[in-house]
Design an enzyme around this catalytic site. Structure first.
Site, PDB file in Angstrom:
ATOM      1  N   GLU A   1       6.092  33.833 -21.626  1.00  0.00           N
ATOM      2  CA  GLU A   1       5.660  32.445 -21.510  1.00  0.00           C
ATOM      3  C   GLU A   1       5.217  32.115 -20.086  1.00  0.00           C
ATOM      4  O   GLU A   1       4.221  31.423 -19.866  1.00  0.00           O
ATOM      5  CB  GLU A   1       6.783  31.513 -21.952  1.00  0.00           C
ATOM      6  CG  GLU A   1       7.166  31.700 -23.429  1.00  0.00           C
ATOM      7  CD  GLU A   1       8.077  30.618 -23.932  1.00  0.00           C
ATOM      8  OE1 GLU A   1       7.576  29.555 -24.323  1.00  0.00           O
ATOM      9  OE2 GLU A   1       9.305  30.830 -23.933  1.00  0.00           O
TER      10      GLU A   1
ATOM     11  N   GLU B   1      12.102  35.404 -29.856  1.00  0.00           N
ATOM     12  CA  GLU B   1      13.053  34.329 -30.135  1.00  0.00           C
ATOM     13  C   GLU B   1      13.460  34.234 -31.604  1.00  0.00           C
ATOM     14  O   GLU B   1      14.633  33.991 -31.916  1.00  0.00           O
ATOM     15  CB  GLU B   1      12.464  32.993 -29.667  1.00  0.00           C
ATOM     16  CG  GLU B   1      12.465  32.787 -28.169  1.00  0.00           C
ATOM     17  CD  GLU B   1      11.284  33.413 -27.447  1.00  0.00           C
ATOM     18  OE1 GLU B   1      11.099  33.145 -26.252  1.00  0.00           O
ATOM     19  OE2 GLU B   1      10.523  34.182 -28.099  1.00  0.00           O
TER      20      GLU B   1
END
Length: 277
Positions: free
Chosen positions: A131, A151
Site C-alpha cells: 500500500e 489481508e
C-alpha cells in the site's frame, strides 16, 4: 486516547529523512530486524516527516526505500499503548475507525506531496508495504521484489486504500484477484500489470531510482508539481469518498472473530477456518 504525536524520541524513529544537495531527499524505512514492518507509530512519524518534505524548497523529488532484506513486510502490532480498546465491540470498532480515519489523512498528505515520490522496492513488499509503494508516484523494483495484499487470508479488510490504488493502476480485475486471494506476484508480473514502471537487478535498484529522481529534480519544479497534481486529480477521482467507507469496513473486520482466528492460524503456520462472524 488516540495518540497523534510520535511516542519515541526522533533518534529512535523507524523512518529517517535525509536531504541531499542535488534536490533529492531520501525517506528510509529503517527497522531491518522487523523487515520494516509498519505500525501506528510509523504512521505518526510519517505525518511529521511528510510535513517537513512538503515545505522544504530544497527537495524536488523523494526516494523511498527500505533497509535490510525487505521494503516493508506488512504491519506490526507496535507499542503496547497503541492497542485499540473500548468498553464494547461497538465502541472498539468506533475507536479503530476514527484512528484509521486520522491515519488515512496522513497517508493522503504523504501521497499528495507536491514533490514526486519514487519507491525503490526490494524483497518483501506485502500488505501495508504494498500500500505504501502504491502511494508513491513511480515504482522501481528489484528483480527479487515480491508483492501481495494478504489481508483477506487473515480475516482483515485492506485498510489503507491499497486495493483501490491497485485498481487505479492495474484495473479492477487485478485488484480483485490479488486482494481477494492474497496471492503473491513477482516484480516482472507487477511490471506487466502496470504497478511497477521498471525492474532492475538488485544491485542496480538504488542507482536507478536515484538517477530517475535526479532526472525529475532537474526539471522546472513548478511544472513538475503541476503535472503531478493534474494526473492525481484525474486518477484519484472518488478515492476520498471510498476511503471514508474503508475506515468503517475495516473496523468491522477488526472486531470480528475471524480476524483473531486468522492471525492465530498464521502464527501457527496452518490454514485458517473462517466462520464469517
Amino acid at each position: 486516547m488516540f495518540r497523534t504525536e510520535p511516542a519515541l524520541p526522533e533518534q529512535e524513529w523507524q523512518l529517517r529523512l535525509d536531504v541531499g544537495d542535488d534536490g533529492v531527499a531520501t525517506l528510509l524505512l529503517d527497522r531491518p530486524e522487523k523487515l520494516n514492518a509498519w505500525s501506528w507509530e510509523a504512521s505518526r512519524q510519517l505525518a511529521r516527516l511528510a510535513a517537513r518534505v512538503r515545505f522544504d524548497d530544497r527537495i524536488r523529488a523523494l526516494v523511498v526505500h527500505g533497509s535490510g532484506r525487505a521494503f516493508c513486510a506488512g504491519v506490526d502490532l507496535g507499542l503496547p499503548e497503541d492497542r485499540i480498546t473500548g468498553r464494547s465491540d461497538a465502541e472498539r470498532a468506533r475507536n479503530f475507525a476514527e484512528g484509521l480515519r486520522w491515519v488515512h489523512e496522513q497517508f493522503r498528505a504523504f501521497a499528495t506531496l507536491p514533490q514526486p515520490i519514487v519507491a525503490a522496492v526490494h524483497g518483501y513488499c506485502l500488505g501495508f508495504g504494498f500500500e505504501l509503494a502504491l502511494m508513491c508516484d513511480i515504482r522501481v523494483a528489484a528483480a527479487d521484489a515480491v508483492f501481495a495484499l494478504p489481508e483477506a487470508t487473515i480475516g482483515m479488510a485492506v485498510d489503507a486504500g491499497g486495493e483501490m490504488r491497485l485498481a487505479r493502476d492495474a484495473g479492477s480485475g487485478w485488484a480483485k484477484l490479488l486482494a481477494l486471494t492474497g496471492r503473491r506476484i513477482d516484480a516482472q508480473t507487477a511490471a506487466r500489470i502496470g504497478v511497477v514502471q521498471e525492474v532492475v537487478a538488485p544491485d542496480e535498484l538504488l542507482p536507478t531510482a536515484y538517477a530517475l529522481a535526479r532526472e525529475i529534480a532537474a526539471n522546472a519544479p513548478l511544472a513538475v508539481q503541476a503535472i503531478k497534481r493534474s494526473v492525481d486529480t484525474f486518477a484519484d477521482r472518488g478515492l476520498t469518498e471510498a476511503m471514508a467507507q474503508t475506515a468503517l469496513l475495516a473496523a468491522t473486520t477488526f472486531v470480528s472473530q475471524d480476524a483473531p482466528a486468522g492471525y492465530a492460524a498464521k502464527a501457527a503456520r496452518r490454514a485458517a477456518e473462517f466462520e464469517g462472524k
